[in-house]
Design an enzyme around this catalytic site. Structure first.
Site, short mmCIF file in Angstrom:
data_model
loop_
_atom_site.label_atom_id
_atom_site.label_comp_id
_atom_site.label_asym_id
_atom_site.label_seq_id
_atom_site.Cartn_x
_atom_site.Cartn_y
_atom_site.Cartn_z
N GLY A 44 0.82 -1.22 0.00
CA GLY A 44 0.00 0.00 0.00
C GLY A 44 0.84 1.26 0.00
CB CYS A 45 3.72 2.33 2.07
SG CYS A 45 2.85 2.23 3.66
#
Length: 156
Positions: A44-45
């Site tokens: 996600g990051c």
């Protein structure tokens, strides 16, 4: 507790990926997009950072500075930025000073386990150092686009 729009943004001085000290006050007169994320090189990051990188020129054209903050080390940020060609500032906050000042260090539940961690959140700070927009619990894939829309005045 997230900070509220209309309040003065807490100042900070943190090391970037090259070990240079960067302060919020360095950007007086510019809008700052300050996003907090849990960890370098997680799916996600990485998607969130790559979306900010893809939109970087658009942010620059709007005279906005993008700064990502996590508790990862400067060395970790260096590898993350190189691996994904990230053109914006990444700051290291292992002591959680800015992370706690902005209220993004919170209880998180994952797979039934409760732990403390960084809640993915974004603040837009105006040229006078006042928080103008708070986006708590943002989605990594849409965060950069939503902020661009906001900066362009396309949504409230």
């Amino acid at each position: 507790m997230f900070l509220e729009a209309g309040t003065k943004a807490p100042g900070f001085t943190l090391p970037d990926k090259d070990g240079n000290q960067v302060s919020l006050s360095d950007f007086q007169g510019k809008r700052v997009v300050l996003y907090f994320y849990p960890r370098d090189n997680t799916p996600g990051c990485t998607r969130q950072a790559c979306a900010f990188a893809a939109a970087y020129e658009a942010f620059k054209s709007l005279d906005a500075v993008v700064i990502g903050i996590s508790k990862d080390s400067a060395a970790s940020h260096q590898k993350f930025a190189e691996k994904h060609a990230l053109p914006f500032i990444l700051l290291s906050d292992p002591e959680l000073s800015a992370i706690q000042a902005y209220g993004v260090w919170q209880e998180k539940k994952m797979y039934g386990k409760v732990s403390m961690g960084v809640v993915r959140s974004t603040y837009v700070i105006d040229g006078d150092g006042v928080i103008e927009k708070v986006m708590p619990k943002v989605k990594p894939d849409t965060n950069a686009a939503e902020i661009l829309e906001y900066l362009r005045g396309e949504q409230g």
